[in-house]
Motif scaffolding. Structure first.
Motif, PDB file in Angstrom:
ATOM      1  N   LYS A 202      -7.289 -24.382 102.505  1.00 33.38           N
ATOM      2  CA  LYS A 202      -8.378 -23.587 103.076  1.00 33.38           C
ATOM      3  C   LYS A 202      -9.683 -23.879 102.361  1.00 33.38           C
ATOM      4  O   LYS A 202     -10.744 -23.892 102.974  1.00 33.38           O
ATOM      5  CB  LYS A 202      -8.044 -22.093 102.957  1.00 33.38           C
ATOM      6  N   VAL A 203      -9.585 -24.092 101.056  1.00 39.73           N
ATOM      7  CA  VAL A 203     -10.795 -24.393 100.291  1.00 39.73           C
ATOM      8  C   VAL A 203     -11.378 -25.734 100.731  1.00 39.73           C
ATOM      9  O   VAL A 203     -12.584 -25.872 100.929  1.00 39.73           O
ATOM     10  CB  VAL A 203     -10.510 -24.384  98.772  1.00 39.73           C
ATOM     11  N   GLU A 206     -13.181 -25.560 103.953  1.00 33.43           N
ATOM     12  CA  GLU A 206     -14.488 -24.921 103.782  1.00 33.43           C
ATOM     13  C   GLU A 206     -15.485 -25.909 103.195  1.00 33.43           C
ATOM     14  O   GLU A 206     -16.657 -25.908 103.543  1.00 33.43           O
ATOM     15  CB  GLU A 206     -14.308 -23.727 102.823  1.00 33.43           C
TER      16      GLU A 206
ATOM     17  N   GLY B  48      -9.958 -10.076 103.645  1.00 30.53           N
ATOM     18  CA  GLY B  48     -10.664 -11.185 104.286  1.00 30.53           C
ATOM     19  C   GLY B  48     -12.094 -10.906 104.711  1.00 30.53           C
ATOM     20  O   GLY B  48     -12.629 -11.586 105.574  1.00 30.53           O
ATOM     21  N   THR B  50     -15.280 -11.762 104.441  1.00 30.80           N
ATOM     22  CA  THR B  50     -15.992 -12.882 103.829  1.00 30.80           C
ATOM     23  C   THR B  50     -17.420 -12.509 103.467  1.00 30.80           C
ATOM     24  O   THR B  50     -17.946 -12.938 102.449  1.00 30.80           O
ATOM     25  CB  THR B  50     -16.000 -14.086 104.780  1.00 30.80           C
ATOM     26  N   ARG B 100     -20.011 -20.894  99.838  1.00 27.69           N
ATOM     27  CA  ARG B 100     -18.927 -20.641 100.774  1.00 27.69           C
ATOM     28  C   ARG B 100     -17.589 -21.147 100.197  1.00 27.69           C
ATOM     29  O   ARG B 100     -16.573 -20.451 100.245  1.00 27.69           O
ATOM     30  CB  ARG B 100     -19.235 -21.386 102.064  1.00 27.69           C
ATOM     31  N   THR B 101     -17.642 -22.361  99.642  1.00 22.48           N
ATOM     32  CA  THR B 101     -16.436 -22.946  99.056  1.00 22.48           C
ATOM     33  C   THR B 101     -15.940 -22.115  97.876  1.00 22.48           C
ATOM     34  O   THR B 101     -14.756 -21.801  97.769  1.00 22.48           O
ATOM     35  CB  THR B 101     -16.734 -24.383  98.557  1.00 22.48           C
ATOM     36  N   SER B 103     -16.542 -18.985  97.199  1.00 24.74           N
ATOM     37  CA  SER B 103     -16.053 -17.678  97.637  1.00 24.74           C
ATOM     38  C   SER B 103     -14.642 -17.787  98.200  1.00 24.74           C
ATOM     39  O   SER B 103     -13.791 -16.925  97.968  1.00 24.74           O
ATOM     40  CB  SER B 103     -16.964 -17.094  98.722  1.00 24.74           C
ATOM     41  N   LYS B 104     -14.424 -18.868  98.958  1.00 27.27           N
ATOM     42  CA  LYS B 104     -13.100 -19.085  99.537  1.00 27.27           C
ATOM     43  C   LYS B 104     -12.061 -19.243  98.429  1.00 27.27           C
ATOM     44  O   LYS B 104     -10.998 -18.621  98.447  1.00 27.27           O
ATOM     45  CB  LYS B 104     -13.142 -20.356 100.408  1.00 27.27           C
ATOM     46  N   THR B 107     -11.204 -15.949  96.752  1.00 31.96           N
ATOM     47  CA  THR B 107     -10.307 -15.077  97.504  1.00 31.96           C
ATOM     48  C   THR B 107      -8.885 -15.630  97.511  1.00 31.96           C
ATOM     49  O   THR B 107      -7.926 -14.879  97.355  1.00 31.96           O
ATOM     50  CB  THR B 107     -10.774 -14.952  98.982  1.00 31.96           C
ATOM     51  N   GLU B 108      -8.770 -16.948  97.671  1.00 29.57           N
ATOM     52  CA  GLU B 108      -7.436 -17.543  97.761  1.00 29.57           C
ATOM     53  C   GLU B 108      -6.669 -17.450  96.444  1.00 29.57           C
ATOM     54  O   GLU B 108      -5.463 -17.311  96.422  1.00 29.57           O
ATOM     55  CB  GLU B 108      -7.537 -19.016  98.184  1.00 29.57           C
ATOM     56  N   THR B 202     -17.016 -17.085 109.747  1.00 31.49           N
ATOM     57  CA  THR B 202     -17.168 -15.848 108.974  1.00 31.49           C
ATOM     58  C   THR B 202     -17.321 -14.666 109.921  1.00 31.49           C
ATOM     59  O   THR B 202     -16.710 -13.628 109.758  1.00 31.49           O
ATOM     60  CB  THR B 202     -18.414 -15.923 108.079  1.00 31.49           C
TER      61      THR B 202
END
Lengths: 238, 205
Positions: A202-203, A206, B48, B50, B100-101, B103-104, B107-108, B202
Motif C-alpha cells: 500500500k505504501v 501511494e 482509515g 486519511t 501522503r506516503t 502518512s500511509k 497507518t500501516e 482519500t
C-alpha cells in the motif's frame, strides 16, 4: 535423485538467463542499470497479473483468517529453516561471529522454540540476520550486473540470479523428496511471505509515479544496503 | 519519560536557547513517540481517516523536514534546469507526495515497536544520521534511518531510509527519465496527476 533435480533446476535457470539475454538485445531505454527494460517490464506485468489474480487474494484471506500468533509461528518456522544457510553465508562472507549466532539460533529455536515456531533466540539476544548467496558474491566483490525481472521470483540482478539458483538448490524446503509435501510447504511459505508484504504494498502504491521503476530502484538500493549489512556508504550525487 | 523531559527542560534552561538547539536524536525520538502515541489512541485514524492522518503529519512532522533539500536531492542535476517558479511548484508537489506516503506508512505500521539506536555525534557536526529500527514479529527488524542537517532553524530531516531504501533518492532515476522525456513541466504534470489521484482516493474513503 537430489543432484538430478538440482541439475534440472540449474538447466532451466541457465535457459531463462539465455532467453533473457536474447530477448534483451532488442529493448533498451537508456537506464544503464536496466539495459533490458522492455523485456523486464513485460515479465513485471506478468508477475503483477499473477499477483493480482492469485497470490495477493490468497495472502489477504490468509492474513484475515489466521490469528497473529499463528501467522508469526508460520513465519518463524520457515525463518528457522532459513537460518542455517544464512549462517553458512555469513561464514562464507568471513563473519564467523554472526555465523555462530545464526547456528545458535537454529539450535535454540529448534528445541526450546519447538521446531522453530517460537523465536526464543531473538529474545535471548541472538538477532536474526538476512543473508543469501547473492549477497555473498557481492561481499566477494562481484558487481550487480544488469537488472532482471524473473517470472514468479521477481526483481533480481544477474549476480543475484546466480545466487538465487544456489539458494534454491540449498533450500531445505525445495529439497523435500515427497512432492505433495514439498509443494504445500512452498505454497504456504510463498503466501506467508506475501502476506507479510501487504502493508508495504500500500505504501508503494501511494509513493510510486511509475511502480516498475520504483520497485526496480528500491530493489537495487536495498541489495546494496544488504551487501554492506546496512552500512552502505551514502551514494554521492553531484 | 517524565524524568527525561525534566532533564531535557533543565538542559534547555542551562543553554538558554529555544527549540533550535534540540539534539537531532532527541528530536527524532520525541516526534516519533508523540505521533505514534496519537495514532495508536485515535480511533478515526485507525479506521482509515486519511484526512486526519495527513493533518497530524502536517502539524507534527512537517515542520522538521526540509523539503527544498529533499526535492533537490530527488532531482539531482536536473534541478538546475528548473526556473525558480518551477522549483517552487516541484517542492510543493513532491512534498505532498512524500506526506501522503509517510502518512500511509504510519497507518500501516502503527502497531510495530520502534527502537532507537544509540547515537553519537561531535558538537561540531552539522550533518548526521539517526538510526531507529522497526521490530516485526517473526522477521529481522527493519532499519529506519533519518538524515538530518543543521540550519538556522535547528535540525531538519532531509532524507529517510527504510531498509536501506531512501524515500528521496529512490525517485532519482525515474524523475530524470521524466525530465528527459517531457522536460521539467512534464515531471510537474506527472506529479500533479499522481497527487490528484491520491486525493481522489482519500476522499473516496
Amino acid at each position: 535423485m537430489k543432484t538430478k533435480k538440482t541439475a534440472t533446476r540449474l538447466k532451466s535457470a541457465v535457459l531463462a538467463l539465455t532467453l533473457t539475454g536474447l530477448l534483451g538485445g532488442c529493448a533498451t531505454s537508456g537506464n544503464p542499470k536496466d539495459p533490458i527494460e522492455g523485456f523486464n517490464r513485460a515479465i513485471y506485468a506478468f508477475n503483477e497479473g499473477l499477483d493480482t489474480v492469485l497470490i495477493k487474494p490468497v495472502a489477504k484471506g490468509y492474513d484475515a483468517v489466521l490469528p497473529t500468533p499463528v501467522r508469526t509461528g508460520v513465519t518463524n518456522f520457515f525463518g528457522n529453516i532459513a537460518d542455517f544457510f544464512i549462517g553458512v553465508n555469513n561464514l562464507l562472507q568471513g563473519k564467523p561471529d554472526q555465523a555462530a549466532s545464526d547456528l545458535g539460533r537454529v539450535l535454540v529455536n529448534s528445541t526450546v522454540g519447538i521446531l522453530g515456531i517460537f523465536d526464543v533466540a531473538t529474545s535471548a539476544g541472538l538477532e536474526k540476520h538476512e543473508e543469501d548467496f547473492g549477497q555473498t558474491f557481492g561481499r566477494w566483490g562481484v558487481g550487480d550486473g544488469a537488472y532482471v525481472v524473473i517470472p514468479v521470483f521477481g526483481p533480481r540482478t544477474v549476480r543475484d540470479t546466480v545466487g538465487l539458483v544456489l539458494d534454491v538448490a540449498a533450500d531445505p524446503v525445495s529439497n523435500i523428496d515427497y512432492v505433495p509435501t514439498r509443494n504445500s510447504a512452498l505454497a504456504l511459505r510463498l503466501i506467508d511471505t506475501r502476506a507479510d508484504l501487504l502493508p508495504a504494498d500500500k505504501v508503494i502504491e501511494e509513493a510510486a509515479l511509475d511502480k516498475y521503476a520504483y520497485v526496480r530502484d528500491g530493489y537495487l538500493q536495498r541489495r546494496r544496503s544488504l551487501v554492506h549489512d546496512g552500512n552502505a556508504p551514502r551514494e554521492q550525487f553531484d | 519519560m517524565k524524568r527525561l523531559i525534566g532533564l531535557f527542560a533543565a538542559l534547555l534552561f542551562a543553554v538558554g536557547a529555544g527549540a533550535a538547539d534540540i539534539a537531532p536524536d532527541v528530536l527524532v525520538k520525541d516526534v516519533t513517540t508523540e505521533v505514534l502515541d496519537i495514532v495508536r489512541k485515535d480511533k478515526d485514524i485507525q479506521s482509515g481517516n486519511t484526512k486526519k492522518t495527513l493533518d497530524l503529519v502536517e502539524t507534527k512532522v512537517l515542520p522538521h523536514f526540509n523539503f527544498q533539500r529533499m526535492t533537490q536531492l530527488a532531482l539531482g542535476r536536473e534541478w538546475r534546469q528548473a526556473t525558480p517558479e518551477q522549483g517552487k511548484v516541484l517542492v510543493d508537489e513532491f512534498r505532498e507526495l512524500l506526506v501522503r506516503t509517510y502518512s500511509k506508512a504510519l497507518t500501516e505500521y502503527r502497531d510495530q515497536v520502534i527502537v532507537f539506536k544509540p547515537f553519537k555525534m561531535a558538537p561540531t557536526d552539522t550533518d548526521v544520521k539517526v538510526r531507529t529500527e522497526i521490530k516485526q514479529s517473526g522477521g529481522k527488524p527493519i532499519p529506519l534511518d533519518y538524515y538530518l542537517e543543521k540550519n538556522d532553524n535547528g535540525w531538519k530531516v532531509y532524507d529517510l531510509e527504510v531498509g536501506g531504501i531512501s524515500l528521496v533518492t529512490n525517485y532519482r532515476s525515474s524523475f530524470a527519465q521524466e525530465v528527459r522525456a517531457g522536460g521539467i513541466d512534464g515531471l510537474i504534470r506527472n506529479l500533479q496527476a499522481k497527487n490528484k489521484s491520491g486525493e481522489a482516493s482519500t476522499k473516496a474513503k
